[in-house]
Design a protein around this motif. Structure first.
Motif, PDB file in Angstrom:
ATOM      1  N   GLU A  22       0.817  -1.215   0.000  1.00  0.00           N
ATOM      2  CA  GLU A  22       0.000   0.000   0.000  1.00  0.00           C
ATOM      3  C   GLU A  22       0.851   1.266   0.000  1.00  0.00           C
ATOM      4  O   GLU A  22       0.507   2.252  -0.651  1.00  0.00           O
ATOM      5  CB  GLU A  22      -0.936   0.003   1.207  1.00  0.00           C
ATOM      6  CG  GLU A  22      -1.891   1.169   1.237  1.00  0.00           C
ATOM      7  CD  GLU A  22      -2.901   1.081   2.352  1.00  0.00           C
ATOM      8  OE1 GLU A  22      -3.811   1.931   2.369  1.00  0.00           O
ATOM      9  OE2 GLU A  22      -2.803   0.177   3.203  1.00  0.00           O
ATOM     10  N   ALA A  23       1.973   1.243   0.698  1.00  0.00           N
ATOM     11  CA  ALA A  23       2.816   2.439   0.811  1.00  0.00           C
ATOM     12  C   ALA A  23       3.382   2.898  -0.526  1.00  0.00           C
ATOM     13  O   ALA A  23       3.577   4.094  -0.740  1.00  0.00           O
ATOM     14  CB  ALA A  23       3.961   2.176   1.788  1.00  0.00           C
ATOM     15  N   VAL A  24       3.640   1.971  -1.442  1.00  0.00           N
ATOM     16  CA  VAL A  24       4.242   2.347  -2.729  1.00  0.00           C
ATOM     17  C   VAL A  24       3.268   2.240  -3.900  1.00  0.00           C
ATOM     18  O   VAL A  24       3.619   2.574  -5.029  1.00  0.00           O
ATOM     19  CB  VAL A  24       5.515   1.512  -3.025  1.00  0.00           C
ATOM     20  CG1 VAL A  24       6.592   1.794  -1.989  1.00  0.00           C
ATOM     21  CG2 VAL A  24       5.200   0.032  -3.108  1.00  0.00           C
ATOM     22  N   ALA A  63       0.664  -1.732 -12.868  1.00  0.00           N
ATOM     23  CA  ALA A  63       1.374  -1.320 -11.656  1.00  0.00           C
ATOM     24  C   ALA A  63       2.101  -2.513 -11.037  1.00  0.00           C
ATOM     25  O   ALA A  63       3.253  -2.393 -10.616  1.00  0.00           O
ATOM     26  CB  ALA A  63       0.404  -0.703 -10.650  1.00  0.00           C
ATOM     27  N   GLU A  64       1.434  -3.670 -11.008  1.00  0.00           N
ATOM     28  CA  GLU A  64       2.079  -4.881 -10.491  1.00  0.00           C
ATOM     29  C   GLU A  64       3.295  -5.261 -11.336  1.00  0.00           C
ATOM     30  O   GLU A  64       4.355  -5.579 -10.800  1.00  0.00           O
ATOM     31  CB  GLU A  64       1.102  -6.051 -10.472  1.00  0.00           C
ATOM     32  CG  GLU A  64       0.134  -6.041  -9.338  1.00  0.00           C
ATOM     33  CD  GLU A  64      -0.712  -7.304  -9.261  1.00  0.00           C
ATOM     34  OE1 GLU A  64      -0.770  -8.079 -10.241  1.00  0.00           O
ATOM     35  OE2 GLU A  64      -1.332  -7.513  -8.205  1.00  0.00           O
ATOM     36  N   LEU A  65       3.132  -5.237 -12.654  1.00  0.00           N
ATOM     37  CA  LEU A  65       4.240  -5.589 -13.544  1.00  0.00           C
ATOM     38  C   LEU A  65       5.420  -4.653 -13.325  1.00  0.00           C
ATOM     39  O   LEU A  65       6.570  -5.117 -13.185  1.00  0.00           O
ATOM     40  CB  LEU A  65       3.792  -5.531 -15.006  1.00  0.00           C
ATOM     41  CG  LEU A  65       4.913  -5.703 -16.037  1.00  0.00           C
ATOM     42  CD1 LEU A  65       5.428  -7.136 -16.029  1.00  0.00           C
ATOM     43  CD2 LEU A  65       4.443  -5.306 -17.415  1.00  0.00           C
ATOM     44  N   LEU A  66       5.172  -3.360 -13.299  1.00  0.00           N
ATOM     45  CA  LEU A  66       6.250  -2.385 -13.144  1.00  0.00           C
ATOM     46  C   LEU A  66       6.925  -2.520 -11.789  1.00  0.00           C
ATOM     47  O   LEU A  66       8.156  -2.445 -11.680  1.00  0.00           O
ATOM     48  CB  LEU A  66       5.708  -0.969 -13.345  1.00  0.00           C
ATOM     49  CG  LEU A  66       5.144  -0.683 -14.741  1.00  0.00           C
ATOM     50  CD1 LEU A  66       4.462   0.680 -14.772  1.00  0.00           C
ATOM     51  CD2 LEU A  66       6.229  -0.777 -15.802  1.00  0.00           C
ATOM     52  N   TYR A  67       6.137  -2.743 -10.746  1.00  0.00           N
ATOM     53  CA  TYR A  67       6.688  -2.929  -9.404  1.00  0.00           C
ATOM     54  C   TYR A  67       7.555  -4.193  -9.341  1.00  0.00           C
ATOM     55  O   TYR A  67       8.683  -4.168  -8.853  1.00  0.00           O
ATOM     56  CB  TYR A  67       5.553  -3.006  -8.378  1.00  0.00           C
ATOM     57  CG  TYR A  67       6.012  -3.394  -6.994  1.00  0.00           C
ATOM     58  CD1 TYR A  67       6.685  -2.481  -6.189  1.00  0.00           C
ATOM     59  CD2 TYR A  67       5.788  -4.675  -6.491  1.00  0.00           C
ATOM     60  CE1 TYR A  67       7.117  -2.829  -4.916  1.00  0.00           C
ATOM     61  CE2 TYR A  67       6.205  -5.029  -5.223  1.00  0.00           C
ATOM     62  CZ  TYR A  67       6.869  -4.104  -4.443  1.00  0.00           C
ATOM     63  OH  TYR A  67       7.302  -4.459  -3.185  1.00  0.00           O
ATOM     64  N   GLN A  68       7.023  -5.294  -9.853  1.00  0.00           N
ATOM     65  CA  GLN A  68       7.769  -6.553  -9.808  1.00  0.00           C
ATOM     66  C   GLN A  68       9.024  -6.486 -10.679  1.00  0.00           C
ATOM     67  O   GLN A  68      10.064  -7.035 -10.319  1.00  0.00           O
ATOM     68  CB  GLN A  68       6.869  -7.710 -10.225  1.00  0.00           C
ATOM     69  CG  GLN A  68       5.802  -8.001  -9.194  1.00  0.00           C
ATOM     70  CD  GLN A  68       4.745  -8.981  -9.684  1.00  0.00           C
ATOM     71  OE1 GLN A  68       4.545  -9.150 -10.883  1.00  0.00           O
ATOM     72  NE2 GLN A  68       4.059  -9.611  -8.746  1.00  0.00           N
TER      73      GLN A  68
END
Length: 129
Positions: A22-24, A63-68
């Motif tokens: 949640e923080a990022v 967002a998940e792809l970029l974060y991972q």
């Protein structure tokens, strides 16, 4: 913001564990927005009425792809790359990034796949030419 953390956890994940803390999440969702605006010729940024659940889901998955991809890249740089084989006789290792979704080419390919899956039939990707 196309999708907030509440939508990410409740509307997109539907009870699954979140990949993005949640923080990022706001940062990575903002990065996903930028990618979506490139593909949609900023139609979403100029008309919030076009932001449907498909757009929100797409933003969440991006967002998940970029974060991972960022996390994997950081781990790989700390370790020197992705280890595909290792021999302890002479202590040698082989690193291969060619099939990863987290290289720049792999990330671009996966990004395009995600966007076309969610927005391919919406008219948002059409240039109007």
């Amino acid at each position: 913001m196309y999708a907030d953390y509440g939508y990410y956890t409740d509307g997109y994940l539907l009870g699954r564990s979140p990949a993005v803390p949640e923080a990022v999440f706001p940062y990575w969702e903002k990065q996903a927005e930028r990618v979506l605006n490139q593909y949609t010729f900023s139609r979403l940024a100029s008309n919030f009425g076009l932001i449907t659940d498909e757009v929100k889901d797409c933003a969440c998955e991006l967002a998940e792809l970029l974060y991972q991809a960022d996390r994997t890249s950081q781990q790989a740089s700390e370790q020197g790359g992705f280890l595909t084989s290792f021999s302890n006789d002479g202590e040698s290792g082989t690193f291969d990034l060619s099939q990863s979704n987290f290289t720049e080419e792999g990330k671009a390919r996966k990004t395009k796949e995600i966007i076309y899956r969610y927005l391919g039939n919406t008219g948002l990707l059409y240039q109007g030419v």
